[in-house]
Design an enzyme around this catalytic site. Structure first.
Site, PDB file in Angstrom:
ATOM      1  N   ASP A   7       0.768  -1.252   0.365  1.00 35.79           N
ATOM      2  CA  ASP A   7      -0.236  -0.140   0.249  1.00 35.79           C
ATOM      3  C   ASP A   7       0.709   1.351   0.028  1.00 35.79           C
ATOM      4  O   ASP A   7       1.873   1.005   0.591  1.00 35.79           O
ATOM      5  CB  ASP A   7      -0.516   0.098   1.404  1.00 35.79           C
ATOM      6  CG  ASP A   7      -2.108   1.027   1.442  1.00 35.79           C
ATOM      7  OD1 ASP A   7      -2.950   1.422   0.540  1.00 35.79           O
ATOM      8  OD2 ASP A   7      -2.132   1.821   2.192  1.00 35.79           O
ATOM      9  N   GLU A   9       0.949   5.647   0.887  1.00 37.68           N
ATOM     10  CA  GLU A   9      -0.271   7.112   0.901  1.00 37.68           C
ATOM     11  C   GLU A   9       0.770   8.194  -0.069  1.00 37.68           C
ATOM     12  O   GLU A   9       2.006   7.960  -0.055  1.00 37.68           O
ATOM     13  CB  GLU A   9       0.131   7.693   2.468  1.00 37.68           C
ATOM     14  CG  GLU A   9      -0.329   6.236   3.327  1.00 37.68           C
ATOM     15  CD  GLU A   9      -1.900   5.938   2.812  1.00 37.68           C
ATOM     16  OE1 GLU A   9      -3.184   6.763   2.384  1.00 37.68           O
ATOM     17  OE2 GLU A   9      -2.670   5.032   3.429  1.00 37.68           O
ATOM     18  N   GLU A  58      -5.905  18.253   2.320  1.00 37.47           N
ATOM     19  CA  GLU A  58      -7.534  17.081   2.111  1.00 37.47           C
ATOM     20  C   GLU A  58      -6.647  15.479   2.553  1.00 37.47           C
ATOM     21  O   GLU A  58      -6.743  15.042   3.008  1.00 37.47           O
ATOM     22  CB  GLU A  58      -7.879  17.521   0.956  1.00 37.47           C
ATOM     23  CG  GLU A  58      -6.989  17.515  -0.204  1.00 37.47           C
ATOM     24  CD  GLU A  58      -6.961  18.514  -0.813  1.00 37.47           C
ATOM     25  OE1 GLU A  58      -6.721  18.945  -1.779  1.00 37.47           O
ATOM     26  OE2 GLU A  58      -7.149  20.006   0.426  1.00 37.47           O
ATOM     27  N   HIS A 155      -5.389   5.599   7.373  1.00 34.43           N
ATOM     28  CA  HIS A 155      -4.984   5.035   6.829  1.00 34.43           C
ATOM     29  C   HIS A 155      -3.573   5.629   6.775  1.00 34.43           C
ATOM     30  O   HIS A 155      -2.787   6.507   7.133  1.00 34.43           O
ATOM     31  CB  HIS A 155      -5.502   6.002   5.167  1.00 34.43           C
ATOM     32  CG  HIS A 155      -6.691   5.399   4.652  1.00 34.43           C
ATOM     33  ND1 HIS A 155      -6.915   4.096   4.250  1.00 34.43           N
ATOM     34  CD2 HIS A 155      -7.970   6.098   5.136  1.00 34.43           C
ATOM     35  CE1 HIS A 155      -8.333   4.546   4.229  1.00 34.43           C
ATOM     36  NE2 HIS A 155      -8.989   5.019   4.585  1.00 34.43           N
ATOM     37  N   ASP A 160      -2.324  -0.485   6.415  1.00 35.08           N
ATOM     38  CA  ASP A 160      -3.388  -0.497   5.814  1.00 35.08           C
ATOM     39  C   ASP A 160      -3.218  -2.330   4.727  1.00 35.08           C
ATOM     40  O   ASP A 160      -3.972  -3.480   4.391  1.00 35.08           O
ATOM     41  CB  ASP A 160      -3.707   0.369   4.655  1.00 35.08           C
ATOM     42  CG  ASP A 160      -4.468   1.099   5.146  1.00 35.08           C
ATOM     43  OD1 ASP A 160      -4.753   0.547   6.514  1.00 35.08           O
ATOM     44  OD2 ASP A 160      -4.596   2.278   4.490  1.00 35.08           O
TER      45      ASP A 160
END
Length: 168
Positions: A7, A9, A58, A155, A160
Site C-alpha cells: 500500500d 500513501e 485534504e 490510513h 493497511d
C-alpha cells in the site's frame, strides 16, 4: 509462492495532477508485507518519503502525514534499492491496484527507472467480482471477514497492508 501485500500513501489522487502549488503529487509512504503461500512471514518494509513538496490538508485528513513530519526522511530515490530488492519479482497484492501502480510507476519514471513488471492482484476488483453490489473498501472487507481493524485510526501504508494481508 511469494507475494507482497503493498500500500502507498500519497500527497494527492493523481501523479499527473500539477494543479496544486506544490507541483506533481508524490508517494509519501510505502508499506509492504511478505506472504509465503498466503501466510505473513513477519518480514515487512515500511518507508516514509520526503516528497519535496507540501502535503495538502485534504490528504493530511486521510493519513495524518504532514510535510513537517516527512521533512527529515529521504527522497524516494534513496528508498528504491531496498524496496526493489524486497519486492523482487514477487506478485504484488494491492487494494485498488491501479491507484498505487500509477504512483509507483510515475515515481519510477521520474527516477529514470523502468516501470515495475511484477504481476499484480487487485483485491478491490476481486472483492467487487466476488460480492457484486456490496461495499468493497478495506474497512468493509475487514468487517465482512472479522478482521479487527480497531488499531487503525487513519490510513497508513503499513497497517493497511497488514489488514489487507489478513483479509486476503
Amino acid at each position: 509462492m511469494r507475494e507482497i501485500v503493498l500500500d502507498t500513501e500519497t500527497t494527492g489522487l493523481s501523479p499527473d495532477d500539477p494543479s496544486h502549488s506544490g507541483g506533481r503529487h508524490r508517494i509519501i509512504e510505502i508499506g509492504c508485507v511478505e506472504l509465503i503461500n498466503h501466510i505473513p512471514t513477519g518480514e515487512v518494509r515500511h518507508i516514509y518519503v520526503n516528497p519535496g513538496r507540501d502535503v495538502p490538508e485534504e490528504a493530511v485528513r486521510v493519513h495524518g502525514l504532514t510535510a513537517s513530519f516527512l521533512k527529515d526522511y529521504p527522497p524516494i530515490g534513496d528508498a528504491w534499492p531496498d524496496f526493489l530488492d524486497f519486492i523482487a519479482d514477487s506478485t504484488l497484492v494491492i487494494h485498488n491496484a491501479p491507484f498505487d501502480m500509477r504512483f509507483l510507476n510515475a515515481e519510477m519514471t521520474w527516477a529514470g527507472r523502468p516501470p515495475l513488471a511484477n504481476a499484480v492482484v487487485d483485491t478491490l476488483a476481486m472483492a467487487r467480482k466476488r460480492y457484486p453490489g456490496a461495499q468493497a473498501s478495506l474497512d468493509a472487507l475487514c468487517r465482512r471477514f472479522g478482521v479487527d481493524a480497531s488499531a487503525r485510526t487513519a490510513h497508513g501504508a503499513l497497517i493497511d497492508s497488514e489488514l489487507l494481508a489478513a483479509v486476503y
